[in-house]
Design a protein around this motif. Structure first.
Motif, short mmCIF file in Angstrom:
data_model
loop_
_atom_site.label_atom_id
_atom_site.label_comp_id
_atom_site.label_asym_id
_atom_site.label_seq_id
_atom_site.Cartn_x
_atom_site.Cartn_y
_atom_site.Cartn_z
N GLU A 7 3.56 -17.63 -21.56
CA GLU A 7 4.06 -18.58 -22.55
C GLU A 7 5.56 -18.35 -22.75
OE1 GLU A 7 3.50 -18.85 -27.18
OE2 GLU A 7 1.89 -19.98 -26.18
N LYS A 44 12.63 -26.83 -30.90
CA LYS A 44 12.00 -25.80 -30.08
C LYS A 44 10.61 -26.27 -29.68
CE LYS A 44 14.14 -21.74 -32.34
NZ LYS A 44 14.84 -22.41 -33.44
N PHE A 45 10.16 -25.80 -28.54
CA PHE A 45 8.76 -26.00 -28.16
C PHE A 45 8.33 -24.83 -27.29
CE2 PHE A 45 11.02 -27.89 -24.57
CZ PHE A 45 10.26 -27.55 -23.46
N SER A 46 7.03 -24.60 -27.27
CA SER A 46 6.47 -23.52 -26.45
C SER A 46 5.42 -24.09 -25.51
CB SER A 46 5.83 -22.44 -27.34
OG SER A 46 6.80 -21.82 -28.15
N THR A 92 7.99 -30.98 -30.25
CA THR A 92 9.06 -30.04 -30.57
C THR A 92 9.09 -29.83 -32.08
OG1 THR A 92 10.74 -31.77 -30.77
CG2 THR A 92 10.41 -30.80 -28.59
N THR A 126 9.06 -19.97 -24.87
CA THR A 126 9.61 -20.86 -25.89
C THR A 126 10.96 -21.38 -25.42
OG1 THR A 126 8.46 -19.78 -27.72
CG2 THR A 126 10.45 -21.03 -28.26
N VAL A 165 12.01 -16.28 -25.12
CA VAL A 165 12.75 -17.50 -25.45
C VAL A 165 13.86 -17.73 -24.43
CG1 VAL A 165 14.17 -18.68 -27.17
CG2 VAL A 165 12.28 -17.20 -27.90
N ASP A 193 14.32 -23.16 -26.58
CA ASP A 193 15.17 -23.43 -27.73
C ASP A 193 16.26 -24.39 -27.30
OD1 ASP A 193 16.87 -23.46 -29.89
OD2 ASP A 193 16.95 -21.29 -30.14
N GLU A 241 5.79 -12.35 -29.83
CA GLU A 241 6.18 -13.74 -29.71
C GLU A 241 6.63 -14.02 -28.28
OE1 GLU A 241 9.13 -14.51 -32.62
OE2 GLU A 241 7.70 -15.02 -34.19
N SER A 242 6.43 -15.23 -27.83
CA SER A 242 6.75 -15.55 -26.45
C SER A 242 8.25 -15.43 -26.19
CB SER A 242 6.29 -16.98 -26.13
OG SER A 242 6.95 -17.91 -26.97
#
Length: 668
Positions: A452, A490-492, A486, A454, A40, A456, A37-38
């Protein structure tokens, strides 16, 4: 029957094996997704840091006149690019020079000083003279301040490079070697009255509110232009016993700014900070950044303003630029330079708690690209002050990366806590407007790979359903991108390699800046503004999008390219020298024509030969010099066409194309 049953059993067995394998594989994929996962960065709305005062720049030494003399519509375009938040980078502070009159060796020689003084002699202020020409007095700085006011600027810092010559020990505003280049001690009160009268006079006669005033620019420097030496203790004495009480007695509204030394530290304000009387008078501790930076000039010493921070004082970085001949090169106008300043600004805010950041000359006509964010091109003539502006201008990458901050962080915003380095080579800082719930996140990707990340948004207001990214990269200039939704705050986003991306809430989105390209950007083939039919886009083995199916007569187009005077580097010996390089993978080979304004009849200003019979995965660089003559060459604004041809006009695939770049030399 047995055969059919056997087949059924075999199918069931296969199904079970596949199902079991699929189940195991799904578990493995789930684990892989979790483990990859990217990174954060958690940004905490309620963890408030310092208040932001804004971004500024100086127009000292007649540089406001460089803009004032431009004809329309260029003049308004430059002003908007600097001060408008809608159409530019939204500078919010103007730094001006308190004129010293330019008299060297009082009563004898004349030094062409930077601007008029309000007290050219001990007898009277200029506005007490019935022959005073108000329209001519300090006209360039007053004009630029008023133009900034029209565009929403209300913070004005005025700094004294020197007191008038008649107040100095050497009777000069410069270091003339005859005596110390310092203010006479018996003139401390005269000088305090002079600074107070400056604030009063500019309000009364020009309706300009000088909000901040600094008694000494670079008190640790003495040279051949307006300057004056002070020790830290002398500054403390002057402010404590003269300037502070005088401002208090006369009810001068301007805040006192102290320090402004060459190096980025509090040294020249420290005695004042430690003096309980002076401390009450000092509002802002300021410094320049010509020394005191590490890691390639992007990291300040976190302890540089220790006492200032302890006392809760405001910190401003009030002057910096690319100084020195080694910084006046093509590379120092590209994204490499832009990233350097993006990192420095974020680090200053995060590591020292700085509240404002200034460039030296935001726009100017001068002989060094590195001094400016926008360089106003001149005609090379000699006017005594500066050569005449010709209406062309050069916008450097640092203008846009500076704008990734200044356009979106306005006075009154607060910096908030963020995980600064969620991944290697990534830097994230964040800011909010407590009055409107607007916010700004600036993410710098210093690596040569897309990454990438993320974001938060912990504790953020719930109505931020999407964010708008604005990105500056090798090929983009504060490009407005599509909204990113979002989800659960959250957004990536995949941050492009070597880029600065600013995110703001969709409900506060700003328009895209006017489309202008330049010779400091790269031109990605697959991100063109138009192309002939038949061209295709594919992904290379390295993951880059490239143009394929190139045939004789096909082309790609880039609109509104600003060649300015056709120079890659603005130094006098490099004027008019411009090359273009193409990254290609040869197949049958052919020619790339660099044409202006029309793919068929436009002027050919360069030609690149692509080798024949190559490997479509073997990338090479081909180059050409560009014709930059001012009559019909790559000079001023043009649409740029890259036209692909071959000698026999066959329909063979010629080559694949990745990108184009300008330079100041041909790559062999």
């Amino acid at each position: 029957m047995k055969k059919r049953n056997g087949m059924v059993l075999s199918l069931l067995l296969i199904f079970a094996l596949v199902f079991g394998s699929f189940g195991w594989q799904s578990t493995s994929l789930a684990k892989m997704k979790t483990s990859t996962e990217s990174p954060v960065t958690v940004i905490k709305w309620d963890n408030e840091l310092q208040e932001m005062d804004g971004f500024g720049g100086s127009f000292a030494f007649h540089k406001g006149g460089s803009i004032m003399r431009l004809e329309e519509p260029v003049r308004t375009k430059i002003l908007d690019l600097l001060f408008s938040q809608e159409n530019g980078i939204g500078l919010s502070i103007v730094r001006s020079m308190i004129g010293d009159g330019g008299i060297s060796d009082w009563g004898n020689e004349h030094y062409d000083g930077p601007t008029d003084t309000i007290l050219p002699s001990p007898e009277e202020y200029v506005w007490e003279n019935p022959d005073w020409d108000k329209e001519e007095f300090d006209q360039y700085q007053i004009w630029i301040m008023n133009e900034a006011k029209k565009r929403g600027v209300d913070t004005f810092l005025s700094t004294a490079w020197s007191a008038p010559a008649w107040m100095k020990q050497n009777s000069s505003v410069i270091d003339n070697g005859t005596a110390p280049n310092k203010l006479r001690e018996d003139m401390y009160q005269e000088y305090a009255d002079y600074l107070a009268a400056y604030v009063e006079g500019y309000k009364e006669h020009f309706d300009l509110d000088i909000t901040h005033i600094s008694p000494a620019n670079e008190p640790d420097f003495s040279g051949g232009y307006s300057s004056s030496l002070w020790t830290p203790q002398e500054l403390n004495t002057f402010v404590r016993d003269f300037m502070g009480p005088t401002f208090e007695e006369r009810d001068i509204p301007a805040d006192i700014v102290l320090g402004e030394s060459v190096g980025f530290n509090e040294e020249f304000a420290l005695p004042a900070l430690n003096d309980p009387i002076t401390n009450e008078y000092v509002d802002v501790v300021a410094a320049h950044a010509y020394t005191g930076l590490e890691n390639g000039g992007t990291e300040p010493d976190p302890e540089a303003f220790h006492q200032t921070q302890e006392l809760g004082k405001t910190i401003w970085q009030t002057e910096y630029m690319n100084q020195g001949s080694n910084k006046q090169t093509f590379e120092h106008n590209t994204i490499t330079d832009g990233l350097r300043y993006a990192n420095l600004i974020g680090n200053m805010f995060e590591e020292t708690g700085a509240n404002a950041y200034f460039w030296w000359w935001p726009a100017a006509n001068n002989g060094a690209d590195g001094s400016d964010l926008i360089r106003l091109v001149n005609d090379g003539s000699d006017r005594g002050i500066a050569p005449t502006e010709n209406g062309q201008f050069r916008i450097f990458k640092r203008f846009y990366t500076f704008g990734n901050y200044s356009r979106f962080i306005q006075p009154g915003y607060q910096m908030i806590e963020a995980d600064k380095h969620p991944a290697e080579d990534i830097m994230v800082t964040a800011y909010k407007d407590p009055q409107t719930d607007n916010f700004t996140i600036v993410a710098v990707n210093n690596s040569d790979q897309n990454q990438e990340i993320t974001f938060d948004l912990e504790g953020f207001p719930g109505d931020a359903e999407a964010v708008i990214p604005y990105r500056t990269s090798a090929s983009e200039n504060l490009e407005k991108l599509d909204a990113v939704e979002t989800n659960d705050n959250k957004f990536s986003m995949e941050l492009r390699e070597s880029s600065v991306t600013t995110f703001i809430p969709k409900q506060f989105e700003l328009p895209a800046l006017p489309d202008m390209k330049d010779v400091f950007s790269s031109y990605v083939a697959a991100e063109n503004d138009g192309q002939s039919s038949g061209l295709q886009t594919m992904e290379s083995k390295a993951g880059d999008k490239v143009i394929t199916n190139v045939r004789d007569g096909s082309y790609i187009k880039y609109t509104n390219v600003n060649f300015a005077d056709g120079s890659a580097s603005g130094q006098a010996d490099k004027r008019g020298i411009l090359s273009m390089n193409a990254t290609v993978a040869p197949i049958a080979g052919g020619t790339i024509e660099v044409r202006l304004d029309d793919p068929e009849n436009g002027k050919v200003v360069g030609t690149m030969e692509v080798p024949r019979n190559g490997n479509p995965n073997d990338w090479k660089t081909v180059s050409t010099m560009i014709d930059t003559n001012s009559t019909d060459g790559a000079n001023g604004f043009h649409d740029l066409y890259l036209v692909f041809t071959n000698d026999n006009h066959s329909n063979k695939k010629m080559f694949n194309v990745k990108e184009f770049q300008f330079s100041d030399e041909v790559i062999e």
